[in-house]
Design an enzyme around this catalytic site. Structure first.
Site, PDB file in Angstrom:
ATOM      1  N   VAL A  86       0.912  -1.185  -0.037  1.00 28.60           N
ATOM      2  CA  VAL A  86      -0.283  -0.162   0.042  1.00 28.60           C
ATOM      3  C   VAL A  86       0.919   1.319  -0.152  1.00 28.60           C
ATOM      4  CG1 VAL A  86      -1.807  -1.289   1.254  1.00 28.60           C
ATOM      5  CG2 VAL A  86      -0.113   0.124   2.611  1.00 28.60           C
ATOM      6  N   ASP A  87       2.303   1.153  -0.375  1.00 20.96           N
ATOM      7  CA  ASP A  87       3.213   2.310   0.180  1.00 20.96           C
ATOM      8  C   ASP A  87       3.287   3.216  -1.258  1.00 20.96           C
ATOM      9  OD1 ASP A  87       4.930   0.786  -1.636  1.00 20.96           O
ATOM     10  OD2 ASP A  87       5.625  -0.298  -0.100  1.00 20.96           O
ATOM     11  N   HIS A 102      -4.682  -4.458  -1.850  1.00 20.69           N
ATOM     12  CA  HIS A 102      -4.831  -3.964  -0.540  1.00 20.69           C
ATOM     13  C   HIS A 102      -5.116  -2.342  -0.428  1.00 20.69           C
ATOM     14  CE1 HIS A 102      -2.963  -7.869   0.864  1.00 20.69           C
ATOM     15  NE2 HIS A 102      -4.181  -8.224   0.247  1.00 20.69           N
ATOM     16  N   CYS A 134     -18.793  16.235   4.676  1.00 25.85           N
ATOM     17  CA  CYS A 134     -19.737  15.955   5.788  1.00 25.85           C
ATOM     18  C   CYS A 134     -19.278  16.047   7.382  1.00 25.85           C
ATOM     19  CB  CYS A 134     -20.306  14.580   5.425  1.00 25.85           C
ATOM     20  SG  CYS A 134     -19.066  13.230   5.812  1.00 25.85           S
ATOM     21  N   GLY A 171       8.853 -11.247  -3.177  1.00 30.58           N
ATOM     22  CA  GLY A 171       8.986 -10.422  -1.683  1.00 30.58           C
ATOM     23  C   GLY A 171       7.668 -10.793  -0.962  1.00 30.58           C
ATOM     24  N   THR A 172       6.993 -11.905  -1.226  1.00 33.13           N
ATOM     25  CA  THR A 172       5.521 -12.118  -0.560  1.00 33.13           C
ATOM     26  C   THR A 172       5.936 -13.385   0.258  1.00 33.13           C
ATOM     27  OG1 THR A 172       3.462 -12.521  -0.726  1.00 33.13           O
ATOM     28  CG2 THR A 172       4.561 -13.227  -2.559  1.00 33.13           C
ATOM     29  N   GLU A 199      13.977 -16.590   1.537  1.00 35.34           N
ATOM     30  CA  GLU A 199      13.899 -17.809   2.095  1.00 35.34           C
ATOM     31  C   GLU A 199      12.549 -18.502   1.323  1.00 35.34           C
ATOM     32  OE1 GLU A 199      13.328 -16.831   5.948  1.00 35.34           O
ATOM     33  OE2 GLU A 199      11.317 -15.963   5.903  1.00 35.34           O
TER      34      GLU A 199
END
Length: 230
Positions: A86-87, A102, A134, A171-172, A199
């Site tokens: 989300v960056d 996300h 609002c 990277g997940t 890993e």
């Protein structure tokens, strides 16, 4: 070519991951910071945490892995990037064909009027920020625990996974669903799968090719080899 990225790619830009021994969820309780119920109970506390993350991310810069993905998009007409992050670092690197599963920390949403807009101010002048129309408390336009993914983005991601010839997993952790099901879907439909991570993950047994090490180093090397082989 379809790419799925997770927190590991941004970790090399100094953005903390959520899981693992040094992850944010090892220090903070998700149910106190990243659920609709937490926001309803204490919007200020939730926003203090997200304001801290926004300030941290604002200082981060896209790394060579982000830049390589932008190069891929420019070179490959069929390229699509699906991210759990989300960056906004992919967009800052130059990617435009991005599916954000996300949400995005640089957007805010009015729960009452359901309007969404970008807000890149750091720091925010008021916490919690309020809707200018609002007066309701705004929330970050991100997917919290217990919430469904945005339906259009998820549909787009599934269609891309089915059509992918090459599917990169970068990277997940491979444990956050439903995003982790996308490489499995691509595999069923015949895609060639490549994993870039520090890993092994639950997705590793599916892979045709595995690259271990910092993705800011391994992804540029893979891309250079891919270009030579075309």
């Amino acid at each position: 070519m379809v790419v799925l990225t997770g927190a590991g790619i941004s970790a090399e830009s100094g953005v903390p991951t959520f899981r693992g021994p040094d992850g944010l969820w090892g220090r903070y309780r998700p149910e106190e910071l990243a659920t609709p119920e937490a926001f309803a109970r204490n919007p200020l506390r939730v926003w203090e945490w997200y304001a801290w993350r926004r300030e941290l991310i604002a200082r981060a810069e896209p790394n060579p892995a982000h830049q390589t993905l932008a190069e891929m998009e420019a070179a490959l007409p069929g390229f699509l990037l699906i991210t759990q992050n989300v960056d906004g670092l992919h967009q800052r690197a130059g990617n435009r064909r991005v599916v954000e599963l996300h949400g995005n920390l640089w957007r805010v949403r009015c729960p009452r009027e359901r309007q969404v807009w970008e807000d890149h101010r750091v720091p925010l002048p008021e916490l919690p920020p309020r809707c200018p129309t609002c007066g309701a408390f705004l929330r970050p336009d991100v997917v919290w625990f217990g919430e469904p993914l945005p339906p259009e983005e998820w549909q787009h991601a599934m269609e891309a996974a089915r059509e992918a010839e090459i599917f990169l997993v970068i990277g997940t952790s491979g444990i956050v669903e439903p995003a982790a099901s996308l490489p499995r879907l691509a595999r069923v439909h015949g895609a060639y799968l490549v994993e870039f991570n520090l890993e092994d993950t639950p997705l590793t047994p599916l892979m045709d090719e595995i690259w271990r090490g910092p993705v800011s180093e391994t992804l540029p090397r893979w891309w250079a080899r891919f270009q030579r082989g075309k």
